[in-house]
Write a protein that holds these residues in place. Structure first.
Motif, mmCIF file in Angstrom:
data_model
loop_
_atom_site.group_PDB
_atom_site.id
_atom_site.type_symbol
_atom_site.label_atom_id
_atom_site.label_comp_id
_atom_site.label_asym_id
_atom_site.label_seq_id
_atom_site.Cartn_x
_atom_site.Cartn_y
_atom_site.Cartn_z
ATOM 1 N N GLY A 50 0.826 -1.168 -0.110
ATOM 2 C CA GLY A 50 0.075 0.202 0.050
ATOM 3 C C GLY A 50 0.950 1.145 -0.042
ATOM 4 N N GLU A 51 0.184 2.355 0.388
ATOM 5 C CA GLU A 51 0.814 3.802 0.097
ATOM 6 C C GLU A 51 0.234 4.891 0.709
ATOM 7 N N PHE A 52 0.820 5.626 1.629
ATOM 8 C CA PHE A 52 0.399 6.586 2.184
ATOM 9 C C PHE A 52 1.386 8.063 2.097
ATOM 10 N N SER A 53 1.474 8.682 0.976
ATOM 11 C CA SER A 53 2.591 9.549 0.804
ATOM 12 C C SER A 53 1.892 11.146 0.365
ATOM 13 N N ILE A 54 2.997 12.114 0.513
ATOM 14 C CA ILE A 54 2.743 13.391 -0.092
ATOM 15 C C ILE A 54 3.998 13.796 -0.628
ATOM 16 N N ARG A 55 4.121 13.465 -2.138
ATOM 17 C CA ARG A 55 5.379 13.496 -2.587
ATOM 18 C C ARG A 55 5.204 14.555 -3.313
ATOM 19 N N PRO A 56 6.541 15.369 -3.742
ATOM 20 C CA PRO A 56 6.455 16.385 -4.855
ATOM 21 C C PRO A 56 6.297 15.907 -6.423
ATOM 22 N N THR A 57 5.844 16.632 -7.125
ATOM 23 C CA THR A 57 5.585 16.116 -8.394
ATOM 24 C C THR A 57 6.625 16.534 -9.735
ATOM 25 N N ALA A 58 7.104 17.652 -9.528
ATOM 26 C CA ALA A 58 8.054 17.999 -10.750
ATOM 27 C C ALA A 58 9.197 17.038 -10.808
ATOM 28 N N GLY A 59 9.634 16.991 -12.059
ATOM 29 C CA GLY A 59 10.909 16.312 -12.509
ATOM 30 C C GLY A 59 12.074 16.911 -11.909
ATOM 31 N N GLY A 60 13.274 16.084 -11.660
ATOM 32 C CA GLY A 60 14.533 16.791 -11.364
ATOM 33 C C GLY A 60 14.920 16.162 -10.041
ATOM 34 N N GLY A 61 13.990 15.597 -9.263
ATOM 35 C CA GLY A 61 14.474 15.308 -8.005
ATOM 36 C C GLY A 61 14.006 16.161 -6.992
ATOM 37 N N PHE A 62 14.489 15.913 -5.643
ATOM 38 C CA PHE A 62 14.045 16.833 -4.548
ATOM 39 C C PHE A 62 14.986 16.670 -3.306
ATOM 40 N N ALA A 82 12.527 22.210 -7.419
ATOM 41 C CA ALA A 82 12.603 23.379 -8.556
ATOM 42 C C ALA A 82 11.245 24.244 -8.218
ATOM 43 N N ASP A 83 9.934 23.587 -7.645
ATOM 44 C CA ASP A 83 8.770 24.196 -7.771
ATOM 45 C C ASP A 83 9.004 25.138 -6.367
ATOM 46 N N GLY A 84 9.399 24.556 -5.142
ATOM 47 C CA GLY A 84 9.491 25.208 -4.048
ATOM 48 C C GLY A 84 9.644 24.331 -2.871
ATOM 49 N N SER A 85 9.060 24.472 -1.631
ATOM 50 C CA SER A 85 9.284 23.614 -0.570
ATOM 51 C C SER A 85 8.130 23.669 0.298
ATOM 52 N N TYR A 86 7.811 22.420 0.979
ATOM 53 C CA TYR A 86 6.612 22.271 1.850
ATOM 54 C C TYR A 86 7.267 21.391 3.014
ATOM 55 N N ARG A 87 6.428 21.373 3.997
ATOM 56 C CA ARG A 87 6.822 20.861 5.354
ATOM 57 C C ARG A 87 5.454 19.766 5.582
ATOM 58 N N VAL A 88 5.541 18.569 5.992
ATOM 59 C CA VAL A 88 4.597 17.562 6.537
ATOM 60 C C VAL A 88 5.021 17.471 8.023
ATOM 61 N N THR A 89 4.076 17.743 8.736
ATOM 62 C CA THR A 89 4.352 17.388 10.262
ATOM 63 C C THR A 89 3.484 16.220 10.426
ATOM 64 N N ASP A 90 4.212 14.938 11.074
ATOM 65 C CA ASP A 90 3.497 13.821 11.375
ATOM 66 C C ASP A 90 3.411 13.706 12.660
ATOM 67 N N PHE A 91 2.381 12.997 13.674
ATOM 68 C CA PHE A 91 2.474 12.812 14.751
ATOM 69 C C PHE A 91 1.146 11.819 14.987
ATOM 70 N N ALA A 92 1.083 11.210 16.130
ATOM 71 C CA ALA A 92 0.196 10.335 16.692
ATOM 72 C C ALA A 92 -0.234 10.949 17.968
ATOM 73 N N PRO A 93 -1.475 11.522 18.143
ATOM 74 C CA PRO A 93 -2.111 12.250 19.298
ATOM 75 C C PRO A 93 -1.946 11.521 20.564
#
Length: 594
Positions: A50-62, A82-93
């Protein structure tokens, strides 16, 4: 050969555990329990997992940067391309609510744009029955339900559901939230509830850390290890599992791929010592109750390990999965539950000792408190002359192990203290006799030619469990014999990098290829015990270089490459670190540890 590390972070709340890759993918998450099937398991099979991800989509790696918010188990993963940057904050309450611990089967992901206009693609495809069951999806107004398991998995999000269902790219121009639940869903405002849960969870972990009593010796690593260890306690029953995962190989191609999501009785003493060393009473008490509960159910013998519910049947099976980096077999269950490991009786006695002699504990609430102690002593008496599989669980070899006799000795010593507390001369007499018998057997393991205690009576082999003769107080740390014994173990088992093998002789699967981290930390403790404190500090500081980027430890390390192998994170490696740091700190700053 390149250095292999587990590039993942651990989240959890004492009800479940999850491993998040540096690419934001949930590589491992089991629901509803630590030992359940994974719902995300790409760690062991890229297709069936299975999968649960929030990946970037532009080519060229990251590029990726992953870190914990300080003194918490809240994990952040920052992605830049190349498009920008984002942060994923993961936690178990996890926090206190209504005078109870709130620890739902809920994984929360907060996604924030940081720079530019990043485009992302969200995938959420949980599975059941270790990848054999594809779940049906049902779209609702603001959530997606995944059906087919005993209870519903639900993804509640403010991301357009079409983007998630179709796994389509979209521009991340505002903060998004994803809440994945098993069983009870989130039925509250999404954004404000997540922010409250995040703040409360962060506060909980920081308060927990503040309540630790530790010295200033490598505090940061001790804190991270303590936080990891805490997450491995299944709070519902108090059990503490050996590791988050199953079937990560001890070495590539070794087939030493075991399921470690269970509770080993042999490690009880070390775990409780670690919690005691950091001053955390609640975790000790929960684990005591788990062990005591098992003890009341034992009839003929203790097993080496039990399930987190106290279950005795842990039948080993092999699954049709790819395996980690192609390493097979993939196993669930663990046949070690059928083994004879007679050190467990002493382990239980030493572990339960505080219930009887530590004044912080109220009466153990058993109508006959002597019964449990007597039963364990009788088991030591019955097995005194019985060979066993030993600490390392040899599958086709039974010997009279020094380590087993050491815990016969230590357990009898503990029982004698209980007898004195209870005023029971019969128990005291039995415990004293068994102490002397166990000591006589240990002495039969001494090899004058090697100036050391071997691993078993009549055996020429040395193994790292011999370090425990020093740490448990059987050998006088100031004795020349003790120093010679330690030097013999160093010569035989230590690598130039300061790592320690469990043993170097062949077993059922050949000669071990990787070193065992907890043995390396035992070595540090032994050095501190005999007064070689400078050596202990030097070796400890080498060992903490074998963590991953987040300070997390595996079970094994390849001495030549520094690669991490074995199940991950390994709770017992973190136990070893906490106890070694405590032992050094105690030597360095005695007034703080009175």
């Amino acid at each position: 050969m390149t250095k292999h590390t587990y590039d993942m972070g651990l989240i959890g709340n004492c009800a479940f555990l999850g491993l998040i890759g540096t690419d934001t993918a949930v590589r491992w998450l089991c629901w509803p329990r630590f030992d359940s099937s994974f719902v995300f398991g790409s760690l062991l099979d890229s297709g069936k997992g299975g999968e649960f991800s929030i990946r970037p989509t532009a080519g060229g790696g990251f590029e990726s940067r992953q870190y914990y918010q300080q003194n918490t188990n809240v994990l952040c993963t920052e992605i830049t391309n190349a498009d920008g940057s984002y942060r994923v904050t993961d936690f178990a309450p996890r926090f206190e609510q209504y005078e109870r611990s709130f620890k739902p089967l809920m994984m929360v992901r907060k996604v924030e744009p940081l720079r530019g206009t990043p485009r992302v693609r969200v995938a959420c495809r949980p599975v059941g029955q270790y990848g054999e069951l594809a779940l049906n999806r049902r779209r609702s107004s603001n959530h997606i339900a995944f059906l087919g398991l005993d209870e519903e998995i639900r993804l509640t999000t403010n991301i357009p559901l079409t983007y998630v269902l179709d796994e389509e790219d979209f521009t991340l121009n505002e903060t998004k939230y994803l809440v994945l639940t098993y069983g009870a869903p989130l039925e509250a405002p999404l954004e404000s509830t997540v922010e409250r849960f995040l703040s409360s969870t962060r506060d909980y972990w920081r308060k927990w850390v503040k309540s630790m009593s530790i010295g200033d010796f490598h505090q940061e690593q001790v804190i991270r290890s303590a936080l990891a260890l805490k997450m491995h306690q299944y709070e519902d029953t108090g059990a503490i599992i050996a590791a988050t995962t199953t079937s990560l190989p001890e070495a590539p191609g070794s087939t030493r791929n075991w399921d470690y999501r269970y509770c080993w009785m042999r490690d009880t003493y070390y775990i409780l010592t670690a919690f005691n060393n950091i001053g955390h009473f609640e975790e000790m008490e929960r684990y005591f109750h788990y062990i005591a509960n098992i003890s009341t159910k034992v009839q003929d013998k203790y097993q080496p390990l039990y399930g987190i519910s106290g279950s005795a049947q842990l039948v080993e099976q092999e699954l049709p999965l790819e395996g980690y980096l192609g390493n097979q077999p993939v196993r669930i269950g663990n046949d070690a539950y059928t083994h004879i490991q007679n050190d467990v009786y002493g382990q239980v006695l030493v572990a339960l000792l505080p219930l009887y002699v530590d004044r912080r504990f109220i009466d153990p609430e058993r109508p006959n408190p002597e019964k449990l102690i007597f039963e364990a002593l009788r088991m030591i008496e019955v097995t005194m002359d019985q060979p066993d599989a030993g600490l390392w669980e040899f599958r086709n070899l039974a010997q009279y192990h020094a380590y087993t006799y050491l815990f016969h000795w230590a357990g009898s010593h503990a029982a004698r203290r209980v007898a004195q507390t209870l005023g029971n001369p019969e128990m005291e007499q039995l415990a004293t006799r068994l102490m002397h018998e166990a000591a006589d057997h240990i002495e039969q393991c001494y090899s004058p030619g090697q100036a050391a205690f071997t691993n078993a009576i009549g055996s020429p082999h040395l193994d790292a469990s011999g370090l425990q003769l020093i740490m448990m107080g059987y050998l006088d740390p100031n004795s020349p014999l003790t120093h010679r014994h330690l030097e013999a173990l160093e010569k035989e088992l230590k690598t130039p990098e300061g790592l320690f093998y469990r043993y170097r002789h062949a077993d059922d699967f050949g000669t071990p290829e990787t070193t065992f981290l907890i043995c390396s930390f035992w070595y540090v403790e032994a050095l501190a015990c005999v007064g070689r404190v400078d050596d202990a500090i030097r070796e400890f500081e080498k060992l903490i270089t074998y963590t991953n980027h987040l300070g997390l430890l595996s079970e094994d390390v390849d001495a030549k490459t520094g690669s991490q192998w074995g199940n991950f994170p390994q709770a017992y490696s973190h136990v070893g670190l906490v106890n070694a740091a405590y032992r050094i700190a105690k030597k360095l700053d005695k007034p703080n540890f009175v």
